[in-house]
Motif scaffolding. Structure first.
Motif, PDB file in Angstrom:
ATOM      1  N   LEU A 123       0.842  -1.188   0.000  1.00 23.67           N
ATOM      2  CA  LEU A 123       0.000   0.000   0.000  1.00 23.67           C
ATOM      3  C   LEU A 123       0.879   1.240   0.000  1.00 23.67           C
ATOM      4  CD1 LEU A 123      -2.808   1.409   0.420  1.00 23.67           C
ATOM      5  CD2 LEU A 123      -2.327   1.276   2.891  1.00 23.67           C
ATOM      6  N   ALA A 124       0.613   2.163  -0.920  1.00 21.33           N
ATOM      7  CA  ALA A 124       1.254   3.480  -0.924  1.00 21.33           C
ATOM      8  C   ALA A 124       0.138   4.501  -0.730  1.00 21.33           C
ATOM      9  CB  ALA A 124       2.005   3.723  -2.230  1.00 21.33           C
ATOM     10  N   ASP A 125      -0.205   4.768   0.534  1.00 18.73           N
ATOM     11  CA  ASP A 125      -1.366   5.563   0.901  1.00 18.73           C
ATOM     12  C   ASP A 125      -0.976   7.038   0.987  1.00 18.73           C
ATOM     13  OD1 ASP A 125      -4.026   6.015   1.741  1.00 18.73           O
ATOM     14  OD2 ASP A 125      -3.399   5.964   3.847  1.00 18.73           O
ATOM     15  N   TYR A 126      -1.258   7.802  -0.064  1.00 19.06           N
ATOM     16  CA  TYR A 126      -0.875   9.214  -0.176  1.00 19.06           C
ATOM     17  C   TYR A 126       0.634   9.395  -0.005  1.00 19.06           C
ATOM     18  CZ  TYR A 126      -5.906   9.864   0.252  1.00 19.06           C
ATOM     19  OH  TYR A 126      -7.260   9.790   0.050  1.00 19.06           O
ATOM     20  N   LEU A 127       1.390   8.367  -0.328  1.00 19.18           N
ATOM     21  CA  LEU A 127       2.843   8.415  -0.156  1.00 19.18           C
ATOM     22  C   LEU A 127       3.521   9.254  -1.228  1.00 19.18           C
ATOM     23  CD1 LEU A 127       5.524   7.392   1.127  1.00 19.18           C
ATOM     24  CD2 LEU A 127       5.359   5.408  -0.394  1.00 19.18           C
ATOM     25  N   ILE A 128       3.085   9.134  -2.478  1.00 24.36           N
ATOM     26  CA  ILE A 128       3.781   9.815  -3.575  1.00 24.36           C
ATOM     27  C   ILE A 128       3.766  11.329  -3.352  1.00 24.36           C
ATOM     28  CG2 ILE A 128       3.977  10.051  -6.071  1.00 24.36           C
ATOM     29  CD1 ILE A 128       4.288   7.187  -5.048  1.00 24.36           C
ATOM     30  N   GLY A 129       2.629  11.861  -2.918  1.00 24.59           N
ATOM     31  CA  GLY A 129       2.541  13.298  -2.666  1.00 24.59           C
ATOM     32  C   GLY A 129       3.353  13.740  -1.474  1.00 24.59           C
ATOM     33  N   ALA A 130       3.500  12.854  -0.473  1.00 22.14           N
ATOM     34  CA  ALA A 130       4.223  13.211   0.745  1.00 22.14           C
ATOM     35  C   ALA A 130       5.731  13.081   0.594  1.00 22.14           C
ATOM     36  CB  ALA A 130       3.755  12.326   1.896  1.00 22.14           C
ATOM     37  N   VAL A 131       6.202  12.354  -0.415  1.00 23.67           N
ATOM     38  CA  VAL A 131       7.631  12.096  -0.579  1.00 23.67           C
ATOM     39  C   VAL A 131       8.431  13.392  -0.647  1.00 23.67           C
ATOM     40  CG1 VAL A 131       9.329  11.337  -2.314  1.00 23.67           C
ATOM     41  CG2 VAL A 131       7.545   9.782  -1.551  1.00 23.67           C
ATOM     42  N   ASP A 132       7.866  14.420  -1.267  1.00 28.06           N
ATOM     43  CA  ASP A 132       8.616  15.660  -1.466  1.00 28.06           C
ATOM     44  C   ASP A 132       9.038  16.299  -0.147  1.00 28.06           C
ATOM     45  OD1 ASP A 132       9.488  17.326  -3.790  1.00 28.06           O
ATOM     46  OD2 ASP A 132       8.493  18.901  -2.654  1.00 28.06           O
ATOM     47  N   GLY A 133       8.278  16.036   0.924  1.00 29.78           N
ATOM     48  CA  GLY A 133       8.617  16.607   2.208  1.00 29.78           C
ATOM     49  C   GLY A 133       9.782  15.918   2.900  1.00 29.78           C
ATOM     50  N   PHE A 134      10.094  14.681   2.496  1.00 28.05           N
ATOM     51  CA  PHE A 134      11.140  13.911   3.163  1.00 28.05           C
ATOM     52  C   PHE A 134      12.306  13.578   2.228  1.00 28.05           C
ATOM     53  CE2 PHE A 134       7.013  12.882   5.028  1.00 28.05           C
ATOM     54  CZ  PHE A 134       7.232  13.271   6.341  1.00 28.05           C
ATOM     55  N   SER A 135      11.998  13.374   0.957  1.00 27.92           N
ATOM     56  CA  SER A 135      13.023  13.024  -0.033  1.00 27.92           C
ATOM     57  C   SER A 135      12.728  13.766  -1.326  1.00 27.92           C
ATOM     58  CB  SER A 135      13.024  11.511  -0.297  1.00 27.92           C
ATOM     59  OG  SER A 135      13.172  10.795   0.898  1.00 27.92           O
ATOM     60  N   PRO A 136      13.019  15.083  -1.356  1.00 30.40           N
ATOM     61  CA  PRO A 136      12.684  15.872  -2.546  1.00 30.40           C
ATOM     62  C   PRO A 136      13.240  15.269  -3.833  1.00 30.40           C
ATOM     63  CG  PRO A 136      13.412  17.280  -0.749  1.00 30.40           C
ATOM     64  CD  PRO A 136      13.660  15.874  -0.308  1.00 30.40           C
ATOM     65  N   TYR A 137      12.402  15.289  -4.870  1.00 26.22           N
ATOM     66  CA  TYR A 137      12.765  14.840  -6.217  1.00 26.22           C
ATOM     67  C   TYR A 137      12.968  13.322  -6.300  1.00 26.22           C
ATOM     68  CZ  TYR A 137      13.772  19.790  -5.896  1.00 26.22           C
ATOM     69  OH  TYR A 137      13.688  21.132  -5.606  1.00 26.22           O
ATOM     70  N   TYR A 138      12.422  12.587  -5.332  1.00 26.97           N
ATOM     71  CA  TYR A 138      12.530  11.122  -5.336  1.00 26.97           C
ATOM     72  C   TYR A 138      11.263  10.467  -5.897  1.00 26.97           C
ATOM     73  CZ  TYR A 138      14.089   6.562  -3.537  1.00 26.97           C
ATOM     74  OH  TYR A 138      14.515   5.248  -3.424  1.00 26.97           O
TER      75      TYR A 138
END
Length: 302
Positions: free
Chosen positions: A135-150
């Motif tokens: 499950l990637a639950d709203y993960l793609i949108g949140a990635v920028d806050g922890f690993s920008p450009y990942y």
């Protein structure tokens, strides 16, 4: 790595399965249910960006006998504290494990001892772990806050943890449009105000990705996709929650900027009161989505 929970005693018998009250999770349960049984079977399950909401769902699935084992990952220190508190109320014979880690980092931490770093020779989170469903639950949108450009790397990264024939479920929010006809335009205004305040406070915005972006990137790495959209009905309460995000950033701004944004927030709040006068009105703007990807066996090693 040792399990977070003892498994010495047998688990209690599963309760009768009941669909999740969350329409997105209920849809995933339906997709994970075979024709020979009325219960979904997730096997070994990974929640790749957990939060209180999805963790509650995992506990429900485990109690109802839908999971063989599960692991959950969070990179948010505030969420870490919430997860630890929630774990204290869970049964000790759980088959689950919560990890504090970042998919772009080289270490992980168990939630019951967040000061102990466990490094791996591979330099990756969850080395060699394989799951039947992710499950990637709203993960793609949140990635920028922890690993920008990942963002373009997270799906290929998760793919390496799927077993042959495994499935990944990407839950996301389609970006709110720049404008919308009628009263719905207030949602667009609030989105701009919220993001402006986040940036002025020196923080990074949650960056949503459209469903077409998700489908395109999943298909490029070998997934066969099906998807469903869930329209969002905005109430006065849910609208003001977004305004409150903007308001929470005011103390982090400098004097004149803070004063200007505070006035704009006050104006928006009055407009919300006008639009939602009476309290029961709902405005449909945007949608959440689930993209379900099945990993084709001939694409496993690509």
């Amino acid at each position: 790595m040792s399990s977070l929970f003892s498994t010495s005693s047998p688990p209690p018998p599963p309760r009768q399965f009941t669909p999740s009250p969350d329409s997105l999770f209920s849809y995933i349960e339906t997709l994970q249910t075979s024709s020979s049984t009325s219960n979904p079977n997730f096997g070994d399950f990974l929640d790749s960006g957990t939060g209180s909401h999805s963790l509650d769902w995992l506990v429900k699935l485990e109690n109802e006998g839908c999971l063989k084992s599960w692991k959950a990952v969070t990179a948010d220190t505030k969420m870490q504290n919430s997860v630890i508190a929630k774990l204290k109320s869970m049964k000790l014979d759980s088959v689950g494990q919560v990890l504090i880690g970042n998919w772009a980092s080289t270490s992980e931490t168990t939630a019951n001892n967040p000061t102990t770093i466990i490094s791996h020779n591979t330099g990756k989170l969850l080395p060699d772990s394989k799951f039947d469903a992710i499950l990637a639950d709203y993960l793609i949108g949140a990635v920028d806050g922890f690993s920008p450009y990942y963002q373009d790397l997270i799906l290929p990264r998760l793919k390496t943890h799927l077993k042959p024939g495994g499935k990944i479920y990407v839950v996301g929010l389609n970006p709110i449009p720049d404008t919308f006809p009628g009263d719905g335009d207030i949602i667009c205004e609030i989105r701009r105000l919220r993001d402006a305040c986040i940036l002025l406070a020196g923080h990074r915005c949650y960056r949503e990705y459209p469903i077409e972006w998700i489908e395109r990137h999943m298909e490029q790495i070998g997934f066969e996709c099906e998807s469903k959209r869930f329209p969002i009905l905005w109430s006065k309460a849910s609208t003001l929650r977004q305004v409150n995000v903007a308001k929470s950033k005011l103390p982090l701004m400098k004097g004149s900027v803070r004063q200007g944004m505070a006035k704009e927030i006050e104006r928006i709040e009055k407009e919300v009161d006008r639009i939602f006068e009476g309290g029961n009105k709902k405005i449909q703007v945007g949608f959440d989505y689930v993209v379900a990807g099945t990993l084709l066996e001939d694409k496993m090693e690509e």
